[in-house]
Design a protein around this motif. Structure first.
Motif, PDB file in Angstrom:
ATOM      1  N   ILE A 198      10.003   1.993  -9.105  1.00  0.00           N
ATOM      2  CA  ILE A 198       8.724   1.943  -9.820  1.00  0.00           C
ATOM      3  C   ILE A 198       8.206   0.510  -9.856  1.00  0.00           C
ATOM      4  O   ILE A 198       7.006   0.260  -9.686  1.00  0.00           O
ATOM      5  N   ARG A 199       9.110  -0.443 -10.014  1.00  0.00           N
ATOM      6  CA  ARG A 199       8.704  -1.854  -9.995  1.00  0.00           C
ATOM      7  C   ARG A 199       8.141  -2.238  -8.632  1.00  0.00           C
ATOM      8  O   ARG A 199       7.199  -3.038  -8.544  1.00  0.00           O
ATOM      9  N   ALA A 200       8.686  -1.658  -7.557  1.00  0.00           N
ATOM     10  CA  ALA A 200       8.146  -1.926  -6.227  1.00  0.00           C
ATOM     11  C   ALA A 200       6.713  -1.413  -6.122  1.00  0.00           C
ATOM     12  O   ALA A 200       5.837  -2.094  -5.564  1.00  0.00           O
ATOM     13  N   LEU A 201       6.448  -0.226  -6.677  1.00  0.00           N
ATOM     14  CA  LEU A 201       5.084   0.300  -6.696  1.00  0.00           C
ATOM     15  C   LEU A 201       4.171  -0.627  -7.494  1.00  0.00           C
ATOM     16  O   LEU A 201       3.043  -0.928  -7.075  1.00  0.00           O
ATOM     17  N   SER A 247       0.838  -2.840  -6.216  1.00  0.00           N
ATOM     18  CA  SER A 247      -0.451  -2.707  -6.891  1.00  0.00           C
ATOM     19  C   SER A 247      -0.937  -4.045  -7.443  1.00  0.00           C
ATOM     20  O   SER A 247      -2.112  -4.404  -7.314  1.00  0.00           O
ATOM     21  N   GLU A 248      -0.031  -4.800  -8.063  1.00  0.00           N
ATOM     22  CA  GLU A 248      -0.396  -6.093  -8.633  1.00  0.00           C
ATOM     23  C   GLU A 248      -0.847  -7.084  -7.560  1.00  0.00           C
ATOM     24  O   GLU A 248      -1.631  -7.992  -7.834  1.00  0.00           O
ATOM     25  N   VAL A 281      -0.843   5.233  -2.331  1.00  0.00           N
ATOM     26  CA  VAL A 281      -1.152   6.656  -2.451  1.00  0.00           C
ATOM     27  C   VAL A 281       0.118   7.459  -2.181  1.00  0.00           C
ATOM     28  O   VAL A 281       0.772   7.272  -1.150  1.00  0.00           O
ATOM     29  N   LEU A 282       0.478   8.339  -3.107  1.00  0.00           N
ATOM     30  CA  LEU A 282       1.614   9.231  -2.902  1.00  0.00           C
ATOM     31  C   LEU A 282       1.151  10.432  -2.090  1.00  0.00           C
ATOM     32  O   LEU A 282       0.071  10.977  -2.321  1.00  0.00           O
ATOM     33  N   LEU A 291       1.968   6.937 -13.040  1.00  0.00           N
ATOM     34  CA  LEU A 291       2.540   5.951 -12.122  1.00  0.00           C
ATOM     35  C   LEU A 291       1.480   4.946 -11.663  1.00  0.00           C
ATOM     36  O   LEU A 291       0.285   5.259 -11.640  1.00  0.00           O
ATOM     37  N   PRO A 292       1.907   3.744 -11.276  1.00  0.00           N
ATOM     38  CA  PRO A 292       0.960   2.705 -10.833  1.00  0.00           C
ATOM     39  C   PRO A 292       0.507   2.937  -9.395  1.00  0.00           C
ATOM     40  O   PRO A 292       0.851   2.198  -8.475  1.00  0.00           O
ATOM     41  N   VAL A 293      -0.282   4.007  -9.202  1.00  0.00           N
ATOM     42  CA  VAL A 293      -0.770   4.367  -7.873  1.00  0.00           C
ATOM     43  C   VAL A 293      -2.271   4.618  -7.934  1.00  0.00           C
ATOM     44  O   VAL A 293      -2.838   4.857  -8.999  1.00  0.00           O
ATOM     45  N   ASP A 294      -2.910   4.595  -6.762  1.00  0.00           N
ATOM     46  CA  ASP A 294      -4.357   4.788  -6.683  1.00  0.00           C
ATOM     47  C   ASP A 294      -4.750   6.240  -6.500  1.00  0.00           C
ATOM     48  O   ASP A 294      -5.908   6.601  -6.697  1.00  0.00           O
ATOM     49  N   GLY A 295      -3.808   7.059  -6.091  1.00  0.00           N
ATOM     50  CA  GLY A 295      -4.100   8.472  -5.898  1.00  0.00           C
ATOM     51  C   GLY A 295      -2.848   9.217  -5.511  1.00  0.00           C
ATOM     52  O   GLY A 295      -1.824   8.613  -5.166  1.00  0.00           O
ATOM     53  N   VAL A 296      -2.936  10.546  -5.561  1.00  0.00           N
ATOM     54  CA  VAL A 296      -1.788  11.396  -5.241  1.00  0.00           C
ATOM     55  C   VAL A 296      -2.277  12.597  -4.441  1.00  0.00           C
ATOM     56  O   VAL A 296      -3.144  13.350  -4.897  1.00  0.00           O
TER      57      VAL A 296
END
Length: 285
Positions: free
Chosen positions: A52-55, A59-60, A66-67, A83-88
């Motif tokens: 999750i830190r890698a995601l 993002s940072e 995108v998952l 989750l720190p994502v832009d879309g799924v």
């Protein structure tokens, strides 16, 4: 970013293709990362805090993440919200989740409502027919949360093995159903969509861009059979190390491969991207 299925059996040429080490990949122009979830982000079916830190680190650093999963819509909505994502993108391209300009979560389907309803009814009938023909076969426990496709469990709570999974795929395809394996399920659907077609649509809707997977601006990470269309399309396709288990049978192998398996492999990929993009991530090996 400059955006402008074959059968499950691998061809002789794809079998001869060996993914190159991750260190040979050029990630210097990457601005978006598309990634599978099961067996790619998860480790032993769990999401590690380091993954999750890698995601978060991607993002940072301004990269879009995108998952792209075969998991149900219910899972996708939860991921998109937490989750720190832009879309799924879920259900192998059946639908995706993205936030609009006001921050509200929006879902977009591959098919119109009437077509979706008709295909869903027929799909359920065909899948139930096949389940009766394969001893021990059953719907995955999370199929109740699906909206478009269905999943048959062969390697999550059930232990059917590769031979039974292959028979399930063959029986479904003979009935005109698209069927392809992830690391845990045989996902099946009726409709002209897959992970790649919906990734292209996601880029148009979410970013107003054409996805050009060969331009070196996008990465795809995966680990299994249902990732083959993405591996073939993306010049920067990356398999986490556990993909080695299917390289002799997959339609199209990834261009590159990590040293580590599962989520640790994705963490390795994130470190490589961030390093080449000039960032110093606080990600431990």
């Amino acid at each position: 970013m400059r955006r402008s299925r074959r059968s499950q059996e691998a061809s002789p040429s794809s079998r001869a293709t060996v993914p190159r080490p991750l260190r040979e990949a050029d990630f210097s122009q990457v601005d978006s990362v598309f990634t599978d979830v099961d067996g790619t982000l998860t480790t032993g079916h769990k999401l590690r805090s380091q993954t999750i830190r890698a995601l978060e680190s991607l993002s940072e650093a301004g990269l879009r993440v995108v998952l792209v999963s075969g998991r149900p819509a219910g899972w996708g909505e939860a991921w998109a919200r937490t989750l720190p994502v832009d879309g799924v993108i879920v259900e192998n391209g059946g639908l995706f989740f993205v936030r609009d300009t006001k921050g509200a979560l929006r879902r977009v389907y591959a098919e119109a409502p009437s077509e979706r309803a008709a295909n869903r009814k027929r799909l359920r009938s065909e899948v139930l027919r096949v389940l009766r023909q394969v001893p021990g076969a059953r719907l995955s426990s999370d199929s109740v949360y699906t909206e478009v496709d269905l999943a048959i469990d062969y390697n999550e709570e059930a232990r059917l093995g590769d031979a039974a999974a292959g028979r399930i795929e063959s029986l479904l395809r003979a009935r005109g159903v698209t069927a392809v394996r992830s690391s845990v399920h045989v996902n099946c659907w009726i409709g002209r969509f897959d992970k790649l077609s919906m990734s292209r649509r996601f880029a148009r809707v979410a970013w107003g861009e054409l996805l050009t997977p060969k331009d070196g601006c996008s990465v795809y990470a995966g680990d299994s059979f249902n990732d083959a269309p993405m591996f073939e399309a993306f010049s920067l396709s990356v398999g986490v190390a556990n993909v080695r288990g299917v390289l002799d049978r997959i339609d199209a192998p990834p261009a590159f491969i990590t040293r580590a398996a599962e989520g640790r492999g994705f963490e390795e990929l994130a470190r490589a991207i961030l390093a080449q993009r000039g960032h110093r991530p606080a990600l431990q090996e």
